[in-house]
Write a protein that holds these residues in place. Structure first.
Motif, PDB file in Angstrom:
ATOM      1  N   UNK A  83       0.816  -1.169   0.003  1.00  0.00           N
ATOM      2  CA  UNK A  83      -0.012   0.046   0.121  1.00  0.00           C
ATOM      3  C   UNK A  83       0.892   1.149  -0.046  1.00  0.00           C
ATOM      4  N   UNK A  84       0.783   2.210  -1.172  1.00  0.00           N
ATOM      5  CA  UNK A  84       1.915   3.298  -1.081  1.00  0.00           C
ATOM      6  C   UNK A  84       1.405   4.255  -0.092  1.00  0.00           C
ATOM      7  N   UNK A  85       0.315   4.136   0.879  1.00  0.00           N
ATOM      8  CA  UNK A  85       0.090   5.030   1.838  1.00  0.00           C
ATOM      9  C   UNK A  85       0.173   4.530   3.224  1.00  0.00           C
ATOM     10  N   UNK A  86       0.728   3.253   3.247  1.00  0.00           N
ATOM     11  CA  UNK A  86       0.949   2.647   4.806  1.00  0.00           C
ATOM     12  C   UNK A  86       2.305   1.858   4.549  1.00  0.00           C
TER      13      UNK A  86
ATOM     14  N   UNK B  70     -14.880   6.200   1.347  1.00  0.00           N
ATOM     15  CA  UNK B  70     -14.310   6.823   0.098  1.00  0.00           C
ATOM     16  C   UNK B  70     -13.404   5.678  -0.692  1.00  0.00           C
ATOM     17  N   UNK B  71     -12.441   5.251   0.114  1.00  0.00           N
ATOM     18  CA  UNK B  71     -11.570   4.132  -0.238  1.00  0.00           C
ATOM     19  C   UNK B  71     -12.238   2.942  -0.279  1.00  0.00           C
TER      20      UNK B  71
ATOM     21  N   UNK C 233      -4.667   3.642  -3.344  1.00  0.00           N
ATOM     22  CA  UNK C 233      -3.428   4.737  -3.573  1.00  0.00           C
ATOM     23  C   UNK C 233      -4.123   6.024  -4.001  1.00  0.00           C
ATOM     24  N   UNK C 234      -3.140   7.116  -4.058  1.00  0.00           N
ATOM     25  CA  UNK C 234      -3.794   8.520  -4.318  1.00  0.00           C
ATOM     26  C   UNK C 234      -4.298   8.687  -5.749  1.00  0.00           C
ATOM     27  N   UNK C 235      -3.906   7.718  -6.640  1.00  0.00           N
ATOM     28  CA  UNK C 235      -4.325   7.864  -8.218  1.00  0.00           C
ATOM     29  C   UNK C 235      -5.759   7.311  -8.224  1.00  0.00           C
TER      30      UNK C 235
ATOM     31  N   UNK D 228      -4.441  14.687  -0.489  1.00  0.00           N
ATOM     32  CA  UNK D 228      -4.916  15.799  -0.507  1.00  0.00           C
ATOM     33  C   UNK D 228      -4.186  16.650   0.697  1.00  0.00           C
ATOM     34  N   UNK D 229      -3.679  16.066   1.772  1.00  0.00           N
ATOM     35  CA  UNK D 229      -3.158  16.844   2.638  1.00  0.00           C
ATOM     36  C   UNK D 229      -1.589  16.850   2.666  1.00  0.00           C
TER      37      UNK D 229
END
Length: 175
Positions: free
Chosen positions: A65-68, A124-125, A148-150, A174-175
């Motif tokens: 996971x690119x965010x974790x 949303x995810x 991921x963000x994309x 976003x942040x």
């Protein structure tokens, strides 16, 4: 035009916040169980790669996971092929499967939240991830990223905000 939301924000009997999603798949319960527990199947729709030791107390290793960062969780409960729950990043995920007949299964995902302000972001995810699972269940390829963000979740996030679902947690991208 606002996104059509399929998740519900709720407060559980024990006071914890959660988002819940339900789907009906035209597959027997054993097939849907594979979508939920097999690492190769999960990789096609779940936000992280998840290697599960399928027993209560078993370890789950999350990666990709690119965010974790890579992490581990613990299996909280297992009742094959009807229920799996585990810890993931401070939250709990509960997967409940109900055979409606020999060929159809009701799938319910409940994301029990560590913090209520993550509800809109997580909702949303899950909309995007479950769209990938829906396509998989229909035998179709899912176009675009499901994590991921994309991933195309911003419209869902805005719709959850418009619906008054709790928000405020940092949002990757976003942040």
């Amino acid at each position: 035009m606002a996104a059509d939301l399929t998740g519900t924000y709720l407060t559980l009997d024990d006071g914890r916040s959660a988002v819940r999603f339900s789907r009906t798949y035209d597959h027997p319960i054993e097939r849907v169980w594979q979508f939920v527990t097999d690492a190769e199947e999960l990789a096609q729709w779940f936000p992280s790669r998840a290697e599960i030791d399928p027993r209560p107390g078993g370890t789950i290793t999350f990666s990709g996971d690119p965010n974790m960062p890579e992490s581990t969780g613990r299996v909280l409960a297992l009742d094959e092929p009807r229920h799996l729950s585990f810890e993931w990043g401070g939250d709990e995920l509960h997967f409940d499967l109900e055979a409606l007949d020999d060929k159809r299964t009701r799938f319910t995902l409940t994301n029990v939240l560590q913090a209520a302000d993550t509800a809109a972001r997580n909702g949303a995810g899950w909309e995007v991830c479950l769209a990938a699972l829906d396509a998989k269940a229909r035998g179709e390829a899912f176009e675009g990223p499901h994590a991921g963000a994309n991933a195309p979740w911003k419209e869902f996030y805005a719709a959850y905000l418009d619906a008054g679902v709790p928000s405020g947690a940092p949002v990757p991208g976003l942040d």
